[in-house]
Design a protein around this motif. Structure first.
Motif, PDB file in Angstrom:
ATOM      1  N   PRO A 129       0.818  -1.220   0.000  1.00 21.47           N
ATOM      2  CA  PRO A 129       0.000   0.000   0.000  1.00 21.47           C
ATOM      3  C   PRO A 129       0.847   1.263   0.000  1.00 21.47           C
ATOM      4  CG  PRO A 129      -0.741  -1.552   1.695  1.00 21.47           C
ATOM      5  CD  PRO A 129       0.576  -2.058   1.188  1.00 21.47           C
ATOM      6  N   LEU A 130       0.318   2.322  -0.585  1.00 22.71           N
ATOM      7  CA  LEU A 130       1.019   3.596  -0.583  1.00 22.71           C
ATOM      8  C   LEU A 130       1.082   4.206   0.813  1.00 22.71           C
ATOM      9  CD1 LEU A 130      -0.386   5.497  -3.718  1.00 22.71           C
ATOM     10  CD2 LEU A 130       1.839   4.389  -3.511  1.00 22.71           C
ATOM     11  N   TYR A 131      -0.009   4.091   1.574  1.00 20.28           N
ATOM     12  CA  TYR A 131      -0.155   4.902   2.777  1.00 20.28           C
ATOM     13  C   TYR A 131       0.733   4.487   3.944  1.00 20.28           C
ATOM     14  CZ  TYR A 131      -3.063   1.139   4.704  1.00 20.28           C
ATOM     15  OH  TYR A 131      -3.523  -0.071   5.176  1.00 20.28           O
ATOM     16  N   CYS A 132       1.309   3.278   3.898  1.00 18.67           N
ATOM     17  CA  CYS A 132       2.058   2.808   5.062  1.00 18.67           C
ATOM     18  C   CYS A 132       3.499   2.432   4.754  1.00 18.67           C
ATOM     19  CB  CYS A 132       1.335   1.644   5.738  1.00 18.67           C
ATOM     20  SG  CYS A 132       1.199   0.173   4.699  1.00 18.67           S
ATOM     21  N   LEU A 134      -8.038   2.768   5.896  1.00 17.75           N
ATOM     22  CA  LEU A 134      -6.602   2.594   6.074  1.00 17.75           C
ATOM     23  C   LEU A 134      -6.391   1.438   7.054  1.00 17.75           C
ATOM     24  CD1 LEU A 134      -5.625   6.375   6.435  1.00 17.75           C
ATOM     25  CD2 LEU A 134      -5.602   4.974   4.359  1.00 17.75           C
ATOM     26  N   ARG A 135      -6.101   0.291   6.510  1.00 15.61           N
ATOM     27  CA  ARG A 135      -5.974  -0.910   7.351  1.00 15.61           C
ATOM     28  C   ARG A 135      -4.722  -0.825   8.215  1.00 15.61           C
ATOM     29  NH1 ARG A 135      -3.914  -6.230   7.070  1.00 15.61           N
ATOM     30  NH2 ARG A 135      -2.986  -5.922   5.002  1.00 15.61           N
ATOM     31  N   ARG A 136      -4.873  -1.172   9.467  1.00 11.24           N
ATOM     32  CA  ARG A 136      -3.737  -1.163  10.397  1.00 11.24           C
ATOM     33  C   ARG A 136      -2.929  -2.442  10.199  1.00 11.24           C
ATOM     34  NH1 ARG A 136      -2.882   1.889  14.753  1.00 11.24           N
ATOM     35  NH2 ARG A 136      -5.070   2.557  14.898  1.00 11.24           N
ATOM     36  N   ARG A 137      -1.762  -2.329   9.583  1.00 13.24           N
ATOM     37  CA  ARG A 137      -0.921  -3.490   9.318  1.00 13.24           C
ATOM     38  C   ARG A 137      -0.039  -3.835  10.514  1.00 13.24           C
ATOM     39  NH1 ARG A 137      -0.529  -4.831   3.769  1.00 13.24           N
ATOM     40  NH2 ARG A 137       1.486  -5.813   4.197  1.00 13.24           N
ATOM     41  N   THR A 138       0.314  -2.837  11.315  1.00 15.87           N
ATOM     42  CA  THR A 138       1.079  -3.038  12.544  1.00 15.87           C
ATOM     43  C   THR A 138       0.538  -2.032  13.561  1.00 15.87           C
ATOM     44  OG1 THR A 138       2.829  -1.370  12.346  1.00 15.87           O
ATOM     45  CG2 THR A 138       3.109  -3.411  11.070  1.00 15.87           C
ATOM     46  N   PRO A 139       0.950  -2.128  14.822  1.00 16.19           N
ATOM     47  CA  PRO A 139       0.517  -1.122  15.800  1.00 16.19           C
ATOM     48  C   PRO A 139       0.992   0.294  15.466  1.00 16.19           C
ATOM     49  CG  PRO A 139       1.327  -3.082  16.917  1.00 16.19           C
ATOM     50  CD  PRO A 139       1.661  -3.254  15.466  1.00 16.19           C
ATOM     51  N   HIS A 140       1.955   0.420  14.564  1.00 21.03           N
ATOM     52  CA  HIS A 140       2.523   1.729  14.222  1.00 21.03           C
ATOM     53  C   HIS A 140       1.909   2.345  12.968  1.00 21.03           C
ATOM     54  CE1 HIS A 140       5.624   0.841  17.207  1.00 21.03           C
ATOM     55  NE2 HIS A 140       5.779  -0.331  16.620  1.00 21.03           N
ATOM     56  N   THR A 141       1.028   1.633  12.282  1.00 18.43           N
ATOM     57  CA  THR A 141       0.435   2.146  11.045  1.00 18.43           C
ATOM     58  C   THR A 141      -0.421   3.374  11.333  1.00 18.43           C
ATOM     59  OG1 THR A 141       0.306  -0.123  10.230  1.00 18.43           O
ATOM     60  CG2 THR A 141      -0.902   1.546   9.007  1.00 18.43           C
ATOM     61  N   ILE A 142      -0.242   4.417  10.537  1.00 16.28           N
ATOM     62  CA  ILE A 142      -1.084   5.614  10.666  1.00 16.28           C
ATOM     63  C   ILE A 142      -2.401   5.360   9.947  1.00 16.28           C
ATOM     64  CG2 ILE A 142      -1.291   8.062  10.097  1.00 16.28           C
ATOM     65  CD1 ILE A 142       1.750   8.246  10.259  1.00 16.28           C
ATOM     66  N   VAL A 143      -3.498   5.325  10.691  1.00 17.64           N
ATOM     67  CA  VAL A 143      -4.804   5.020  10.097  1.00 17.64           C
ATOM     68  C   VAL A 143      -5.781   6.196  10.221  1.00 17.64           C
ATOM     69  CG1 VAL A 143      -4.562   2.532  10.406  1.00 17.64           C
ATOM     70  CG2 VAL A 143      -5.555   3.909  12.247  1.00 17.64           C
ATOM     71  N   VAL A 154      11.410  14.059   1.342  1.00 18.72           N
ATOM     72  CA  VAL A 154      11.841  12.747   1.821  1.00 18.72           C
ATOM     73  C   VAL A 154      10.793  12.220   2.794  1.00 18.72           C
ATOM     74  CG1 VAL A 154      13.153  13.667   3.781  1.00 18.72           C
ATOM     75  CG2 VAL A 154      13.813  11.479   2.774  1.00 18.72           C
ATOM     76  N   SER A 155      10.618  10.896   2.819  1.00 23.62           N
ATOM     77  CA  SER A 155       9.626  10.279   3.704  1.00 23.62           C
ATOM     78  C   SER A 155      10.281   9.180   4.519  1.00 23.62           C
ATOM     79  CB  SER A 155       8.462   9.704   2.890  1.00 23.62           C
ATOM     80  OG  SER A 155       8.922   8.642   2.063  1.00 23.62           O
ATOM     81  N   PHE A 156       9.620   8.845   5.620  1.00 24.55           N
ATOM     82  CA  PHE A 156      10.123   7.800   6.501  1.00 24.55           C
ATOM     83  C   PHE A 156       9.020   6.816   6.832  1.00 24.55           C
ATOM     84  CE2 PHE A 156      12.524  11.661   7.422  1.00 24.55           C
ATOM     85  CZ  PHE A 156      13.824  11.216   7.266  1.00 24.55           C
ATOM     86  N   GLU A 157       9.444   5.614   7.154  1.00 25.79           N
ATOM     87  CA  GLU A 157       8.527   4.605   7.697  1.00 25.79           C
ATOM     88  C   GLU A 157       9.218   3.967   8.897  1.00 25.79           C
ATOM     89  OE1 GLU A 157       7.021   0.101   7.146  1.00 25.79           O
ATOM     90  OE2 GLU A 157       7.801   1.106   5.361  1.00 25.79           O
ATOM     91  N   PHE A 158       8.498   3.943  10.006  1.00 28.14           N
ATOM     92  CA  PHE A 158       9.021   3.328  11.214  1.00 28.14           C
ATOM     93  C   PHE A 158       8.095   2.183  11.632  1.00 28.14           C
ATOM     94  CE2 PHE A 158      10.696   7.652  11.186  1.00 28.14           C
ATOM     95  CZ  PHE A 158      12.048   7.412  11.388  1.00 28.14           C
ATOM     96  N   GLU A 159       8.334   1.025  11.037  1.00 21.38           N
ATOM     97  CA  GLU A 159       7.586  -0.208  11.342  1.00 21.38           C
ATOM     98  C   GLU A 159       6.086  -0.067  11.074  1.00 21.38           C
ATOM     99  OE1 GLU A 159       9.356  -2.623  14.794  1.00 21.38           O
ATOM    100  OE2 GLU A 159       9.507  -0.539  15.499  1.00 21.38           O
ATOM    101  N   GLU A 160       5.722   0.699  10.066  1.00 23.28           N
ATOM    102  CA  GLU A 160       4.313   0.921   9.758  1.00 23.28           C
ATOM    103  C   GLU A 160       3.718  -0.155   8.867  1.00 23.28           C
ATOM    104  OE1 GLU A 160       3.808   5.053   8.410  1.00 23.28           O
ATOM    105  OE2 GLU A 160       5.626   5.467   9.584  1.00 23.28           O
TER     106      GLU A 160
END
Length: 256
Positions: free
Chosen positions: A136-139, A163-172, A189-195
């Motif tokens: 997914p794009l969003y996570c 916006l499905r929560r894939r992990t506890p860190h996903t922004i929904v 620039v973008s970041f993902e932290f265990e999302e």
């Protein structure tokens, strides 16, 4: 979108249905599983698979069938991403040498990232991405880099969907995601932290065309215990900008 629709009852439609029954994680699929996935009679699947093997679009395995090398050859002939991969590869290699972590190149399609190139060494993280795979794009960092630089209607469409929560860190929460996308567009620039996957962190930047539309994005992914995405933001942003400039020069030469 084209108004033409595939006739799934035709021979061609059934053959395509068989090919589309394979997903990115399949090493091989049995005849029985193909029949179940396609909802076609086993005899029909067996006949079509035999023809697809003859065309090198499938190959026989000990336990069933696998996608054939003919598909790869056709894809490379038709792929508009081929030039993109050629341009991006040196920049991706530089990032791999600098970080020692997995480097991805992804393109946007239907609110998803499609991974079209990947460089990783012996210690690469067990990321769920694979060539031809989707996320997914969003996570994902690479997805958010693409989404943040997309037209407003595309962003609105993503935010309107669950916006499905894939992990506890996903922004929904749509509002939080929109605010993050605005910041990404500003920072480049973008970041993902265990999302998207627990244990993985990532930094990404978009490859833009002359109109600042996102063609693709480059990312570096590593395990949370050893990789620090923010430390490599400048390098990733520079790599994406370099790929954008090279593509622009190529386009100018062709148009000229």
């Amino acid at each position: 979108m084209s108004q033409e629709q595939l006739d799934h009852s035709s021979v061609l439609g059934k053959a395509i249905t068989v090919l589309q029954a394979f997903d990115s994680n399949d090493r091989q699929v049995t005849l029985a599983d193909l029949a179940q996935r396609t909802a076609l009679p086993k005899t029909t699947v067996h006949r079509l698979a035999g023809q697809l093997v003859a065309a090198r679009l499938l190959t026989r395995t000990a336990g069933g069938y696998a996608l054939g090398s003919g598909l790869f050859e056709l894809g490379m002939r038709a792929s508009p991403e081929r030039g993109l991969i050629e341009v991006a590869t040196p920049f991706m290699q530089d990032l791999y040498v600098r970080t020692g972590e997995t480097v991805h190149l992804g393109i946007p399609e239907d609110l998803e990232v499609v991974y079209v190139s990947k460089i990783g060494g012996h210690r690469q993280a067990a990321a769920p991405s694979r060539l031809g795979g989707r996320m997914p794009l969003y996570c994902t960092a690479i997805g958010k880099a693409l989404l943040a630089n997309s037209p407003d209607p595309v962003i609105a469409e993503q935010l309107a969907r669950p916006l499905r929560r894939r992990t506890p860190h996903t922004i929904v929460a749509p509002g939080l995601l929109r605010a993050q996308l605005s910041q990404i567009a500003e920072d480049g620039v973008s970041f993902e932290f265990e999302e998207s996957t627990l244990g993985l962190v990532c930094v990404a930047a978009p490859i833009l065309d002359a109109d600042d539309a996102p063609l693709a994005a480059i990312s570096v992914t590593g395990p949370v215990h050893r990789f620090h995405p923010r430390a490599h933001a400048t390098a990733v942003r520079a790599a994406a900008a370099g790929a954008s400039s090279t593509l622009a020069r190529r386009a100018h030469i062709i148009d000229g």
